[in-house]
Write an enzyme that holds these catalytic residues in place. Structure first.
Site, PDB file in Angstrom:
ATOM      1  CB  SER A 146      -0.892   0.023   1.246  1.00  0.00           C
ATOM      2  OG  SER A 146      -1.373   1.345   1.442  1.00  0.00           O
TER       3      SER A 146
ATOM      4  CG  HIS B 156      -3.944  -1.563  -1.597  1.00  0.00           C
ATOM      5  ND1 HIS B 156      -5.091  -2.268  -1.902  1.00  0.00           N
ATOM      6  CD2 HIS B 156      -4.268  -0.756  -0.553  1.00  0.00           C
ATOM      7  CE1 HIS B 156      -6.065  -1.911  -1.064  1.00  0.00           C
ATOM      8  NE2 HIS B 156      -5.598  -0.988  -0.248  1.00  0.00           N
TER       9      HIS B 156
ATOM     10  CG  ASP C  61      -4.970   2.478   0.926  1.00  0.00           C
ATOM     11  OD1 ASP C  61      -5.953   1.727   0.782  1.00  0.00           O
ATOM     12  OD2 ASP C  61      -3.883   2.099   1.402  1.00  0.00           O
TER      13      ASP C  61
ATOM     14  CG  MET D 280      -7.982   7.231   2.760  1.00  0.00           C
ATOM     15  SD  MET D 280      -7.080   7.204   4.315  1.00  0.00           S
ATOM     16  CE  MET D 280      -6.348   5.562   4.223  1.00  0.00           C
TER      17      MET D 280
ATOM     18  CG  HIS E 240      -9.212   0.353  -0.312  1.00  0.00           C
ATOM     19  ND1 HIS E 240      -8.591   0.100   0.895  1.00  0.00           N
ATOM     20  CD2 HIS E 240     -10.543   0.342  -0.044  1.00  0.00           C
ATOM     21  CE1 HIS E 240      -9.489  -0.042   1.853  1.00  0.00           C
ATOM     22  NE2 HIS E 240     -10.695   0.113   1.309  1.00  0.00           N
TER      23      HIS E 240
ATOM     24  CG  MET F 294     -11.048   3.419   2.341  1.00  0.00           C
ATOM     25  SD  MET F 294      -9.480   3.312   3.217  1.00  0.00           S
ATOM     26  CE  MET F 294      -8.361   3.446   1.820  1.00  0.00           C
TER      27      MET F 294
ATOM     28  CG  MET G 114     -11.607  -2.636   5.381  1.00  0.00           C
ATOM     29  SD  MET G 114     -10.148  -2.225   4.394  1.00  0.00           S
ATOM     30  CE  MET G 114      -9.106  -1.368   5.578  1.00  0.00           C
TER      31      MET G 114
ATOM     32  CG  ASP H 266      -6.268  -2.672   3.216  1.00  0.00           C
ATOM     33  OD1 ASP H 266      -5.144  -2.465   3.709  1.00  0.00           O
ATOM     34  OD2 ASP H 266      -6.886  -1.827   2.534  1.00  0.00           O
TER      35      ASP H 266
HETATM   36  C1  DX5 Z   1      -6.104   1.525   5.728  1.00  0.00           C
HETATM   37  C2  DX5 Z   1      -5.656   1.270   4.316  1.00  0.00           C
HETATM   38  C3  DX5 Z   1      -4.581   0.260   4.231  1.00  0.00           C
HETATM   39  C4  DX5 Z   1      -3.321   0.662   4.941  1.00  0.00           C
HETATM   40  C5  DX5 Z   1      -2.661  -0.549   5.477  1.00  0.00           C
HETATM   41  O1  DX5 Z   1      -7.205   2.345   5.736  1.00  0.00           O
HETATM   42  O2  DX5 Z   1      -6.738   0.833   3.526  1.00  0.00           O
HETATM   43  O3  DX5 Z   1      -4.322  -0.110   2.890  1.00  0.00           O
HETATM   44  O4  DX5 Z   1      -2.415   1.347   4.144  1.00  0.00           O
HETATM   45  O5  DX5 Z   1      -1.564  -0.141   6.208  1.00  0.00           O
HETATM   46  P1  DX5 Z   1      -0.794  -1.133   7.168  1.00  0.00           P
HETATM   47  O6  DX5 Z   1      -0.303  -2.279   6.366  1.00  0.00           O
HETATM   48  O7  DX5 Z   1       0.301  -0.287   7.713  1.00  0.00           O
HETATM   49  O8  DX5 Z   1      -1.780  -1.565   8.235  1.00  0.00           O
HETATM   50 ZN    ZN Z   2      -6.394  -0.117   1.511  1.00  0.00          ZN
END
Ligand code: DX5
Ligand code: ZN
Length: 233
Positions: free
Chosen positions: A12, A37, A39, A41, A70, A72, A141, A177
């Site tokens: 990620s 990956h 992310d 947000m 992903h 969010m 998650m 994840d």
């Molecule tokens: C969390 C993200 C993850 C995050 C995981 O909201 O969706 O992808 O980056 O990070 P680690 O591996 O550090 O838990």
């Molecule tokens: Zn993620």
């Protein structure tokens, strides 16, 4: 993209150097990452903000393989086209992000992307039961979404077992994840997961000028997970 259930490691970039995404993506791929990956947000669905479609489009040419986006964000539907045009291979929406998951999944596939559904820790496996024919990936998650570096929530092991049984022979990936390390990854691989997202556990100790630790970290997670599935036993 072809389908198989071999263990795939998806770093990620939430844990990467935000001023250097292109080089970071190329570095983790060179060091053995299967997918990258990404992310997204929005500061509304989750209490953190990262970036949007323009950044995804800028990153895309630096990823040779699968770009796993992903989302969010809520609502997701108005932005799906933008992320598809940015070059996402997989677009994952949260089951909790809106009232019309079925419609969102239809849109994702109509845009030519693989469709994923992410489930927050409190959301049951049954949330995807009636959309199994519309999805290519379920993202479980194992932390509350929003931040990297959080601790793995072990109640999700049972959810993965349930999802694996529910999926049967369907070509649907189970992705995990949050909090993936060489200690937690085997638990999820044994329960039926095949894609392991890892942020902090991949990027720790390395940098674009010193990428070897990325490779060591990826191998450590992969080896631990493959042992649990019997591949290396
Ligand atoms: C969390 C993200 C993850 C995050 C995981 O909201 O969706 O992808 O980056 O990070 P680690 O591996 O550090 O838990
Ligand atoms: Zn993620």
């Amino acid at each position: 993209m072809t389908f198989d259930r071999s263990i795939k490691i998806a770093p990620s970039i939430l844990a990467a150097d935000f001023a250097n995404f292109g080089a970071e993506c190329a570095a983790v791929e060179k060091q053995g990452a299967d997918w990258v990956h990404v992310d997204v947000m929005d500061g509304h669905f989750v209490p953190n903000i990262t970036f949007g479609p323009a950044t995804c489009a800028a990153i895309r040419p630096h990823i040779a393989g699968v770009m796993d986006v992903h989302l969010m964000i809520a609502p997701a539907d108005p932005y799906l086209e933008g992320f598809a045009k940015a070059g996402a291979d997989i677009l994952t929406v949260h089951a909790e992000a809106g009232p019309h998951l079925h419609r969102s999944l239809q849109m994702v596939r109509n845009l030519g992307c693989r469709a994923g559904v992410a489930l927050n820790p409190a959301t049951p496996a049954s949330a995807v039961e009636y959309v199994l024919d519309r999805i290519d990936l379920i993202c479980v998650m194992t932390v509350n979404p929003g931040f990297g570096g959080q601790s793995f929530i072990d109640s999700q092991i049972e959810k993965v077992r349930q999802l694996r049984a529910m999926i049967g022979d369907r070509p649907i990936h189970i992705e995990i994840d949050g909090g993936m390390t060489p200690d937690t990854a085997p638990l999820m691989a044994a329960a039926g997961a095949d894609v392991l997202v890892a942020g902090s556990a991949v990027f720790k100790g390395g940098s674009v000028t010193n990428p070897a630790p990325y490779g060591e970290n990826i191998r450590a997670i992969r080896d631990a997970a493959e042992k649990a599935t019997g591949v290396l036993v």
